[in-house]
Enzyme design. Sequence first.
Site, PDB file in Angstrom:
ATOM      1  N   ASP A  35      -4.432  24.501  34.916  1.00 49.78           N
ATOM      2  CA  ASP A  35      -4.234  23.955  36.259  1.00 49.78           C
ATOM      3  C   ASP A  35      -5.416  23.098  36.723  1.00 49.78           C
ATOM      4  O   ASP A  35      -6.003  23.345  37.774  1.00 49.78           O
ATOM      5  CB  ASP A  35      -3.955  25.080  37.249  1.00 49.78           C
ATOM      6  CG  ASP A  35      -2.656  25.785  36.923  1.00 49.78           C
ATOM      7  OD1 ASP A  35      -1.617  25.255  37.331  1.00 49.78           O
ATOM      8  OD2 ASP A  35      -2.690  26.818  36.237  1.00 49.78           O
ATOM      9  N   HIS A  37      -5.088  19.859  37.440  1.00 48.61           N
ATOM     10  CA  HIS A  37      -4.478  19.068  38.516  1.00 48.61           C
ATOM     11  C   HIS A  37      -5.256  17.812  38.898  1.00 48.61           C
ATOM     12  O   HIS A  37      -5.460  17.529  40.082  1.00 48.61           O
ATOM     13  CB  HIS A  37      -4.257  19.926  39.760  1.00 48.61           C
ATOM     14  CG  HIS A  37      -3.182  20.943  39.613  1.00 48.61           C
ATOM     15  ND1 HIS A  37      -1.867  20.611  39.435  1.00 48.61           N
ATOM     16  CD2 HIS A  37      -3.242  22.297  39.586  1.00 48.61           C
ATOM     17  CE1 HIS A  37      -1.142  21.716  39.322  1.00 48.61           C
ATOM     18  NE2 HIS A  37      -1.951  22.751  39.404  1.00 48.61           N
ATOM     19  N   ASP A  70      -0.593  21.469  33.369  1.00 43.27           N
ATOM     20  CA  ASP A  70      -0.837  21.052  34.753  1.00 43.27           C
ATOM     21  C   ASP A  70      -2.129  20.241  34.865  1.00 43.27           C
ATOM     22  O   ASP A  70      -3.042  20.556  35.603  1.00 43.27           O
ATOM     23  CB  ASP A  70      -0.846  22.247  35.706  1.00 43.27           C
ATOM     24  CG  ASP A  70       0.522  22.903  35.805  1.00 43.27           C
ATOM     25  OD1 ASP A  70       1.500  22.318  35.288  1.00 43.27           O
ATOM     26  OD2 ASP A  70       0.619  23.974  36.393  1.00 43.27           O
ATOM     27  N   ASN A 102       4.367  22.534  33.924  1.00 45.94           N
ATOM     28  CA  ASN A 102       5.492  21.992  34.681  1.00 45.94           C
ATOM     29  C   ASN A 102       5.142  20.673  35.376  1.00 45.94           C
ATOM     30  O   ASN A 102       6.018  19.889  35.693  1.00 45.94           O
ATOM     31  CB  ASN A 102       6.009  23.012  35.698  1.00 45.94           C
ATOM     32  CG  ASN A 102       4.989  23.333  36.764  1.00 45.94           C
ATOM     33  OD1 ASN A 102       3.843  23.646  36.459  1.00 45.94           O
ATOM     34  ND2 ASN A 102       5.409  23.275  38.013  1.00 45.94           N
ATOM     35  N   HIS A 103       3.868  20.378  35.560  1.00 42.78           N
ATOM     36  CA  HIS A 103       3.477  19.121  36.204  1.00 42.78           C
ATOM     37  C   HIS A 103       3.441  17.954  35.219  1.00 42.78           C
ATOM     38  O   HIS A 103       3.222  16.822  35.625  1.00 42.78           O
ATOM     39  CB  HIS A 103       2.143  19.262  36.914  1.00 42.78           C
ATOM     40  CG  HIS A 103       2.231  20.145  38.118  1.00 42.78           C
ATOM     41  ND1 HIS A 103       2.534  19.649  39.366  1.00 42.78           N
ATOM     42  CD2 HIS A 103       2.111  21.474  38.247  1.00 42.78           C
ATOM     43  CE1 HIS A 103       2.588  20.651  40.220  1.00 42.78           C
ATOM     44  NE2 HIS A 103       2.322  21.770  39.566  1.00 42.78           N
TER      45      HIS A 103
END
Length: 111
Positions: A35, A37, A70, A102-103
């Site tokens: 993650d 991001h 992610d 999922n991103h």
Amino acid sequence: MEPDMFGSLANEVENVMKKESSLVRMEAPIKVFGDIHGQIADLLTFFTKYGCPSHIKGDINCINYLFAGDYVDRGSHGLEVLTVLFCLKLRYNPHVTLLRGNHEDANVNTR
């Protein structure tokens, strides 16, 4: 980075990853990162604080790296994060594993 340069990098990583199984088996010890991001500063801070995957001063020869998806969105440096991770994947394969979160799905990123 020029768009054509990133495209070439992405194509090289795609070729490497297509040869890998969808079921990943890794040997311990493993550093797990998830993650990110698009937060390039956080990724670089992780490397500074916990060690970086370098054959010169790092621990890539004795520790595997798992990036658990992610990588993009939310932060403003998704391209930079992907560039660093793609370069690590090419340079240190198979010690660097990139999973899709999922991103990394077009449907999630276009909403």
